[in-house]
Design an enzyme around this catalytic site. Structure first.
Site, PDB file in Angstrom:
ATOM      1  N   SER A  73       0.828  -1.210   0.000  1.00 40.51           N
ATOM      2  CA  SER A  73       0.000   0.000   0.000  1.00 40.51           C
ATOM      3  C   SER A  73       0.858   1.255   0.000  1.00 40.51           C
ATOM      4  O   SER A  73       1.393   1.609  -1.025  1.00 40.51           O
ATOM      5  CB  SER A  73      -1.042   0.034   1.116  1.00 40.51           C
TER       6      SER A  73
ATOM      7  N   HIS B 292       4.988  13.930   6.146  1.00 42.94           N
ATOM      8  CA  HIS B 292       4.884  15.379   5.950  1.00 42.94           C
ATOM      9  C   HIS B 292       5.641  16.049   7.093  1.00 42.94           C
ATOM     10  O   HIS B 292       5.386  15.738   8.257  1.00 42.94           O
ATOM     11  CB  HIS B 292       3.419  15.824   5.954  1.00 42.94           C
TER      12      HIS B 292
ATOM     13  N   CYS C 233      -2.032  -3.545   3.297  1.00 44.52           N
ATOM     14  CA  CYS C 233      -3.101  -4.513   3.064  1.00 44.52           C
ATOM     15  C   CYS C 233      -2.692  -5.839   3.688  1.00 44.52           C
ATOM     16  O   CYS C 233      -1.524  -6.186   3.724  1.00 44.52           O
ATOM     17  CB  CYS C 233      -3.335  -4.704   1.565  1.00 44.52           C
TER      18      CYS C 233
END
Length: 129
Positions: free
Chosen positions: A69, A74, A89
């Site tokens: 995935s 950030h 997943c």
């Protein structure tokens, strides 16, 4: 569709830490952490923003697409803050321990003063309406 989605909000990170403002340093650490956790990186993109105030540090948004995935990072050096997002997943294999390992490695790398973590187990039970 079953998977594990981990997020962490880090505060009190050292703004002078290269991971906060240097896309190459952040990319290297993220890709290494993905590999060390046993997950498969398939692509990545790291972008440094233009400083809001000239001469001030600016943050980075980075994403590593995983075969399982994604990882998103950030940074806000002006606030000493970082947000981390790891989703894996668990369709064919339970990758939960690998996701936890990846998150822990990145939290350690930023050495925050405070961490707020969230865990969401996705796709379990129920049906789409």
């Amino acid at each position: 569709m079953q998977g594990l989605h981990l997020t962490a909000d880090l505060r009190g990170c050292d703004p002078a830490l290269p991971l906060m403002t240097d896309p190459a340093a952040l990319r290297q650490r993220c890709v290494a952490a993905v590999s060390e956790a046993g997950l498969g990186a398939v692509a990545e993109l790291f972008h440094r923003f233009t400083p809001a105030v000239e001469g001030e540090p600016s943050g980075i948004t980075g994403v590593v697409l995983l075969a399982e995935s994604h990882l998103a990072v950030h940074t806000w050096p002006e606030l000493g803050g970082v947000t981390l997002d790891v989703y894996v997943c668990n369709y064919g294999t339970d990758n939960s321990a690998k996701a936890e390992s990846l998150m822990a490695a990145l939290v350690r790398a930023f050495a925050p003063g405070a961490v707020q973590r969230q865990t969401l187990h996705r796709g379990q039970g129920g049906s789409a309406a």
